[in-house]
Enzyme design. Structure first.
Site, mmCIF file in Angstrom:
data_model
loop_
_atom_site.group_PDB
_atom_site.id
_atom_site.type_symbol
_atom_site.label_atom_id
_atom_site.label_comp_id
_atom_site.label_asym_id
_atom_site.label_seq_id
_atom_site.Cartn_x
_atom_site.Cartn_y
_atom_site.Cartn_z
ATOM 1 C CE LYS A 1 8.303 -1.895 -9.599
ATOM 2 N NZ LYS A 1 8.694 -2.879 -10.843
ATOM 3 C CB CYS B 1 -1.070 -0.484 1.107
ATOM 4 S SG CYS B 1 -1.902 -1.461 1.549
ATOM 5 C CD GLU C 1 12.261 -11.422 -14.898
ATOM 6 O OE1 GLU C 1 12.147 -11.940 -14.394
ATOM 7 O OE2 GLU C 1 11.928 -9.679 -15.381
ATOM 8 C CD GLU D 1 5.661 -9.624 -13.497
ATOM 9 O OE1 GLU D 1 5.884 -9.057 -11.890
ATOM 10 O OE2 GLU D 1 6.497 -9.606 -14.528
ATOM 11 C CD1 TRP E 1 -2.000 -5.404 -3.666
ATOM 12 C CD2 TRP E 1 -1.171 -7.066 -1.921
ATOM 13 N NE1 TRP E 1 -1.503 -6.905 -4.404
ATOM 14 C CE2 TRP E 1 -0.802 -6.991 -3.124
ATOM 15 C CE3 TRP E 1 -1.224 -7.055 -1.384
ATOM 16 C CZ2 TRP E 1 -0.687 -8.924 -3.218
ATOM 17 C CZ3 TRP E 1 -1.380 -8.018 -0.862
ATOM 18 C CH2 TRP E 1 -0.731 -9.034 -1.643
ATOM 19 N NE ARG F 1 4.618 1.456 -1.445
ATOM 20 C CZ ARG F 1 5.776 1.638 -1.206
ATOM 21 N NH1 ARG F 1 6.664 1.745 -1.967
ATOM 22 N NH2 ARG F 1 6.000 0.523 -0.073
ATOM 23 C CE LYS G 1 8.245 -9.504 -15.607
ATOM 24 N NZ LYS G 1 9.753 -8.686 -15.212
ATOM 25 C CG ASN H 1 1.683 1.340 3.552
ATOM 26 O OD1 ASN H 1 0.488 1.657 3.655
ATOM 27 N ND2 ASN H 1 2.048 2.087 2.778
ATOM 28 N N GLY H 2 1.375 -2.691 5.987
ATOM 29 C CA GLY H 2 1.757 -3.375 7.021
ATOM 30 C C GLY H 2 0.509 -4.710 7.086
HETATM 31 C C1 G6P Z 1 6.949 -7.909 -6.396
HETATM 32 C C2 G6P Z 1 7.234 -7.272 -8.062
HETATM 33 C C3 G6P Z 1 8.057 -7.799 -9.143
HETATM 34 C C4 G6P Z 1 9.599 -7.782 -7.812
HETATM 35 C C5 G6P Z 1 9.423 -8.216 -6.791
HETATM 36 C C6 G6P Z 1 10.454 -8.381 -5.847
HETATM 37 O O1 G6P Z 1 6.962 -8.918 -6.492
HETATM 38 O O2 G6P Z 1 5.929 -6.805 -8.620
HETATM 39 O O3 G6P Z 1 8.099 -7.808 -10.152
HETATM 40 O O4 G6P Z 1 10.221 -8.755 -8.795
HETATM 41 O O5 G6P Z 1 8.021 -7.587 -5.799
HETATM 42 O O6 G6P Z 1 10.526 -6.792 -5.375
HETATM 43 P P1 G6P Z 1 12.250 -6.815 -5.258
HETATM 44 O O7 G6P Z 1 11.779 -5.052 -4.986
HETATM 45 O O8 G6P Z 1 12.141 -7.250 -3.286
HETATM 46 O O9 G6P Z 1 13.258 -6.778 -6.222
#
Ligand code: G6P
Length: 610
Positions: free
Chosen positions: A605, A2, A483, A490, A75, A27, A487, A99-100
């Site tokens: 995010k 959030c 990866e 996602e 979120w 976020r 992608k 948040n949390g």
């Molecule tokens: C979330 C994001 C991803 C990211 C992952 C780890 O799932 O959507 O894009 O790779 O967290 O996040 P970080 O900030 O630790 O790289």
């Protein structure tokens, strides 16, 4: 997760809050809300399900104004996305954003219900509102009430509280979820991320774990967990004010894909000498530490984990033992720690809950000699809590699907491999010089690959009506297949799985038919012939191949195989370069499918909860 914004000013803060929320929306984006108190002590609160623009529209119809306010984009963790679960949560005069996760919220809820409090939501956050309200009755200040509240909370929180009866200030607390205070002229702000506040200030003070603070127009007072007044460094942000803008691009993701040449150039800037990686860019004592290092432990989540998977190959090619593990697994098992191991977290945000918890475990309980954070956000928890930090300098990444953060992580990791390799005499001076020269070429190579956008768009049309897909690679290209699959799933919601191509006949081959596109990352390297055999296995079963390759690999398009030919690159750079067309492919498929590219459903995010 959030996003939080708060402000205290002599002017109406609602526009600051809404702009901040828009910048934080990546976020979390299932609901949003704000509460504002005016000088007469009238509190206006507005919450809406959906995106921030819903809240903004509602504000247009029913304006709320005032000099003190808090806002939140959510979120969902506890309680479905709905208006009544959206923040702020109120308890009479008190209003709270958080948040949390409050882990003991059920127990607290029961206690508060026994005291007569009636809950209006299913959230864990609401217990904070009622607890502050309850503690306020026996406290002389709102800050004291918050201090008495936080000691009762188990879990993670970044929280901001306002009280209608005291409209000139807000109080905040941080434990396990980041908060940063912004300094304006005659006004102050708070947010979960600097990005939210860039339109109003560039001066920031990060709160530390256990801190509480009181913020008014004229002053900021921060107290540590023991109640002592503290002053942390106030930093000037070097984030670009425009960082949160899409510019002429349709989506942040596309903008961020196209920013990669510049982002990589920034990552390299000032860190390469004529023929060396400057070891000191990892820290003033990095040379001494790296000479002692005998093994590497990489820890990360999501896309960052895939970067770690590539780096493991690079380290071990150089004879340096390297393990890589997903943070949420690592933190809950008794991992073997080899002697003189360096603990490295890889994280775009520097706030991912599991990665951060692993770092704390590594520092407090395991015998790692040093900790290093490869991170994109200066001042983030991981950066501050690690012995050494190396910033990836990708610039703000807003699209939920990580793109430039990933390629700059790879570049950073490659520099780390070279630096450690040289300090340990595992890499010759001339090999280092070759790698440095290749790294300098990288932004230009990526620029060339981006020219292939149109050809990739054509390919993407084949994927739009598919439900499943496979991604294959070998060696360092296997994590790139991972990866690519991540992608695609996602942002297009097409089920995508990555396999080390040699595993094909141990199961996934059973899935192959004309409805299962198979993407192969196939640069010309020593594993190419093996990979070609795997491709034949697919073709022989009526599968359709989509191959990313180079001219030397001599792969020709034909029945059952489409080929995108990229610029020739060295084996070392191939994982970085081949990432880019896979990003473009996912983007184009998502575009055709009409999904929300930058804010895919159910995702966020920055994952600051477990
Ligand atoms: C979330 C994001 C991803 C990211 C992952 C780890 O799932 O959507 O894009 O790779 O967290 O996040 P970080 O900030 O630790 O790289």
């Amino acid at each position: 997760m959030c996003g939080i914004v708060g402000a205290v000013a002599q002017r109406d803060v609602a526009p600051i809050l809404v702009e901040g929320l828009k910048r934080l929306e990546y976020r979390g984006y299932d609901s949003a809300g704000l509460a504002v108190i005016d000088r007469q002590g009238v509190m206006g609160c507005l919450r809406r399900i959906g995106k921030v623009r819903e809240l903004e529209d509602a504000l247009g119809e029913k304006p709320v104004q005032g000099g003190t306010g808090i806002a939140h984009t959510r979120w969902a963790t506890h309680g479905e996305p709905s208006e009544r679960n959206a923040h702020p949560h109120t308890s009479d005069d008190i209003s709270v954003v958080h948040n949390g996760i409050i882990e003991n919220h059920e127990e607290l809820r029961e206690q508060l219900q026994d005291l007569g409090y009636i809950f209006a939501s299913d959230t864990d956050t609401e217990v904070i509102a009622h607890l502050v309200h309850h503690e306020r009755k026996t406290s002389t200040t709102l800050l004291e009430a918050l201090q008495k509240t936080v000691v009762q909370l188990t879990g993670a929180y970044g929280t901001v509280v306002i009280d209608r009866r005291e409209p000139d200030h807000m109080v905040v607390a941080r434990s396990g979820s980041p908060l940063v205070i912004g300094y304006g002229i005659g006004e102050h702000y708070v947010a979960s991320d600097q990005l939210a506040l860039l339109p109003v200030t560039r001066r920031f003070q990060y709160l530390e774990e256990g801190d509480v603070a009181e913020i008014t127009c004229g002053k900021v007072e921060v107290y540590d967990r023991n109640g002592a007044l503290v002053q942390h460094e106030i930093i000037d942000s070097d984030l670009d004010h425009e960082a949160g803008d899409k510019g002429s691009y349709r989506h942040y993701m596309l903008k961020e894909i196209f920013e990669q040449p510049e982002a990589i150039a920034n990552t390299l800037e000032g860190r390469l000498t004529e023929a060396h990686v400057a070891v000191e860019s990892f820290g003033h004592n990095a040379r001494e530490i790296f000479s002692k290092v005998e093994a590497i432990q990489l820890i990360a989540c999501g896309t960052s984990y895939n970067a770690g998977m590539v780096a493991r190959n690079w380290f071990e090619d150089m004879g340096i033992p390297c393990r890589v593990e997903i943070a949420s697994e690592f933190r809950y098992r008794k991992a073997f720690v080899a002697e003189n191991s360096l603990f490295v977290t890889i994280s775009q945000s520097g706030e991912t809950a599991d990665t951060l918890a692993s770092l704390r475990l590594a520092k407090d309980e395991q015998g790692f000699i040093h900790t290093l954070s490869i991170c994109n956000v200066p001042g983030s928890s991981m950066v501050r809590e690690s012995d050494m930090a190396f910033m990836t300098r990708a610039g703000a990444e807003i699209g939920v699907a990580s793109t430039k953060a990933f390629t700059t992580q790879l570049v950073s990791l490659l520099m780390l491999v070279v630096a450690i390799g040289r300090c340990k005499n595992r890499l010759s001076e001339s090999d280092e010089a070759t790698i440095v020269a290749e790294l300098r070429e990288l932004p230009g190579v990526i620029r060339d690959v981006l020219q292939q956008k149109e050809a990739i768009t054509e390919l993407s049309e084949d994927f739009a009506d598919k439900h499943h897909s496979l991604f294959l690679g070998r060696g360092t290209m296997y994590p790139i297949a991972m990866e690519g699959a991540l992608k695609l799933k996602e942002i297009s919601y097409i089920h995508a799985e990555a396999y080390a191509a040699g595993e094909l006949k141990h199961g996934p081959l059973a899935l192959i038919d004309s409805d299962m596109p198979v993407v192969v990352v196939a640069p010309n390297n020593e594993l190419l012939e093996k990979l070609k055999s795997n491709m034949e296995e697919v073709r022989a079963r009526g599968g359709q191949l989509y191959v990313f390759s180079d001219p030397r690999a001599m792969l020709v398009a034909g029945e059952g195989i489409k080929v995108i030919t990229l610029t020739e690159v060295s084996d070392l750079l191939a994982p970085i370069v081949y990432t880019v067309p896979l990003q473009l492919l996912s983007y184009d498929v998502a575009l055709i499918k009409g999904t929300d590219v930058d804010q895919p459903r159910n995702l966020a995010k920055s994952v600051t909860v477990e």
